[in-house]
Structure formats: structure tokens, C-alpha cells
Enzyme design. Structure first.
Site, short mmCIF file in Angstrom:
data_model
loop_
_atom_site.label_atom_id
_atom_site.label_comp_id
_atom_site.label_asym_id
_atom_site.label_seq_id
_atom_site.Cartn_x
_atom_site.Cartn_y
_atom_site.Cartn_z
N LYS A 52 35.74 0.02 31.93
CA LYS A 52 34.86 -0.22 30.97
C LYS A 52 33.38 0.12 31.22
CE LYS A 52 38.44 -3.50 27.99
NZ LYS A 52 38.64 -3.81 28.52
N GLN A 96 38.18 -10.23 29.32
CA GLN A 96 39.05 -9.20 30.09
C GLN A 96 41.07 -9.77 30.10
OE1 GLN A 96 39.36 -5.60 29.77
NE2 GLN A 96 41.65 -6.16 30.19
N ASP A 119 35.29 -7.30 20.81
CA ASP A 119 36.80 -6.87 20.92
C ASP A 119 37.39 -7.69 19.10
OD1 ASP A 119 38.32 -6.04 22.29
OD2 ASP A 119 39.14 -7.44 23.68
#
Ligand code: NAP
Length: 284
Positions: A52, A96, A119
Site C-alpha cells: 500500500k 490493517q 476500507d
């Protein structure tokens, strides 16, 4: 060519995003920023986070890493998420997953500003998505829809079979397909006669997590197959849920693993970050 490489599509999309970011910079605007919060040192998570960071760099987004120890307390983790939520320089926030044992994922995600939730996992975004209101949508399902577009298949009126019903992949991609007017069947570990269902699919999305579970007997001639699974074999190779070699001659189009869905997930994360940036630049 019926092999659709997400890695190539991702390059094209990143190039377009880079042009946009460069234009903002040339106008003297603020640089978009993605904050990534990682707790612990799980090798897979570290590798995803590195990917990322690299992708952000490629298109000129500033990436800010918050690396917390594996034994971080729930309070400390939530403090970090809140700090990023309140920081005016931060556009997107990504926690994460999975978090180390003992940390409560849903509680942590819930304390994020939903308008920075790139997300798409904050309950407010999940709720809005399922009510067909503007929201952030998880990146992997978005990437799958881009891949189907690249395959040249319009889901309208097609029978789409999704294997997997997770909140991160199966359930949201089924919803996106339904929104695109496909007739959707969702399969899971309790599904009976899986093969009978998959063989009637025009579009098959495999999001199971079982190495090469599906061979060509699971698809009909000319099906469009997106393999989301990422499984590590004993000899260290990455393979999908589909037996690619068996299916490639029968499918109208298919994604490989690696270089399939994975790169598109990261690309959609960048896209969502630029979406937050644009919304904030417009309204602040
Ligand atoms: P998950 O939460 O473990 O969900 C797996 C789903 O598969 C569940 O719904 C499960 O059913 C179903 N399933 C398991 N065994 C089955 C069987 N024998 N027959 C039919 N269905 C079965 O996993 P996930 O997070 O959705 O991820 C799925 C795969 O995609 C994993 O390999 C993951 O690593 C990969 N992934 C890749 C990306 C990427 O960017 N490429 C992103 C996310 C995930 P139940 O609900 O009944 O348990």
C-alpha cells in the site's frame, strides 16, 4: 486474450490517478494523505502494508504509517484511530486487519470518522451501502467490478454466483452485482450441490480461501471467472481458489493468482482515498 491481469489494469488506473494528483500539486493544492494503522508484525499484514505504501508513492499520495506493537491496548489503538480521524491533513484511514488477538476489530473501526473510512467497514458505511446511499465500499469488491468491466461483461440479466459470504468480499460483491442487475446466488460452506449452482453461472466469483478447490467441472463453457482466493501452498507459492490451468481453456475470461484481484484491491484503496480528498477539498 481471456486472461485478465489485475496488475495491468491497476497500472492503467494508477497512471490516471497520478495525472490527477500531479495536477492538484501543480495548482498548489494539499497532497492527499492515507494513514495506515498496523498493529503487530504478522508477515502477511506487513507485506500488504508495504504494498500500500509503495502504491501511494507511485501516484504521489502521502502515506503515513502508524506501526503499533502487537500488545497494544484497545484504548491506545482507538486513540491512534481518533487522532487520525481528527487530523485535518489525513484523508483516508485504513486499519490493517486482522488485528492481533484480544483486540476488538468492530469496536476499533467504529471509532473512525466514517468519512475517512476508505476500507468501507465502518457500520455507517456498511448500512448506507446496503440502503443504496452514497458510501464507501470495501476495496476488493470494487476491484472485482472493475475487472468484470475490463472483461467486457455487463452483469445486467446475467446469473452471478458468488462463493463466500464474508463482510469483506462475498457479501458486498454480491450486493454490487445485484445493483448492476445480475441475478445473484450466494454460496457458502453449507451450500448443497455447489457444482450444480456454479455450472449455471455466467459470472463466477470465488472468494473461499481453499487452494484450487474449483476445477473446470465447476464452470460452464464461456463463464467469466474472478478468482479472489489467495492461498499459500506448502512450497510457498500463491494460488487461487480455482485451478487456473484447468479453467483457462473453458472460461470466456479468468483472472490469475497472483496478479489478479490483489493489485486491484490496493488500487481501489487509492481511488477511495482520492474520493475522500475530493470531498474534503470541496466542502471544507
Ligand atoms: P472468509 O471470511 O474466510 O470467507 C470464506 C467464505 O468461503 C465463507 O463465507 C465460507 O462459508 C465460504 N466457504 C468456505 N469453505 C467453503 C466450501 N467448501 N464451499 C463453499 N463455500 C465455502 O474469507 P474472505 O475474507 O472472504 O476471503 C476469501 C479469500 O479471498 C481468501 O483466500 C482471502 O485470502 C482472499 N482475499 C483476497 C483479497 C485480494 O485482494 N486478492 C482480499 C480479501 C480476501 P461460511 O460463511 O459458511 O463459513
Amino acid at each position: 486474450m481471456n486472461i485478465i491481469y489485475g496488475s495491468e489494469l491497476s497500472k492503467e488506473l494508477k497512471q490516471e490517478m497520478k495525472v490527477q494528483v500531479d495536477a492538484w500539486k501543480a495548482e498548489g493544492k494539499r497532497v492527499p494523505c492515507l494513514s495506515v494503522i498496523l498493529a503487530g508484525d504478522a508477515p502477511a499484514s506487513l507485506s500488504y502494508v508495504k504494498g500500500k505504501e509503495k502504491a501511494c508513492k507511485e501516484i504521489g499520495i502521502f502515506s503515513q504509517m502508524h506501526h503499533l506493537p502487537a500488545d497494544v491496548s484497545q484504548e491506545e489503538l482507538e486513540r491512534c484511530i481518533r487522532k487520525c480521524s481528527e487530523d485535518p491533513a489525513v484523508d483516508g484511514i485504513l486499519v490493517q486487519l486482522p488485528l492481533p488477538k484480544g483486540l476488538k476489530e468492530e469496536q476499533a473501526i467504529s471509532c473512525m470518522n466514517p468519512q475517512k473510512d476508505v476500507d468501507g467497514l465502518h457500520p455507517m458505511n456498511v448500512g448506507k451501502f446496503f440502503m443504496n446511499q452514497p458510501s464507501f465500499v470495501p476495496c476488493t469488491p470494487l476491484g472485482i467490478m472493475e475487472i468484470l468491466h475490463k472483461m467486457g461483461v455487463n452483469p445486467d440479466g446475467k446469473h452471478a454466483v458468488v462463493i463466500g459470504r464474508s463482510k469483506l468480499v462475498g457479501t458486498p460483491v454480491a450486493r454490487l452485482l445485484q445493483n448492476a442487475n445480475a441475478t445473484v446466488t450466494i454460496c457458502h460452506s453449507h451450500t448443497k450441490d455447489l457444482k450444480e449452482l456454479t455450472r449455471s453461472a455466467d459470472i463466477l466469483i470465488a472468494a473461499i480461501g481453499k487452494a484450487k478447490m474449483l476445477d473446470d467441472s465447476y464452470i460452464k463453457e464461456g463463464a467469466y471467472v474472478v478468482d479472489v482466493g489467495v492461498n499459500r501452498t506448502e512450497d510457498g507459492h500463491l494460488v487461487g481458489d480455482c485451478n487456473f490451468d484447468a479453467m483457462v481453456g473453458k472460461a470466456a475470461a479468468i483472472t490469475p493468482v497472483p496478479k489478479g484481484v490483489g493489485p486491484m484491491t490496493i488500487t481501489m484503496l487509492l481511488k477511495n482515498t482520492l474520493k475522500v480528498y475530493q470531498m474534503r477539498e470541496k466542502y471544507e
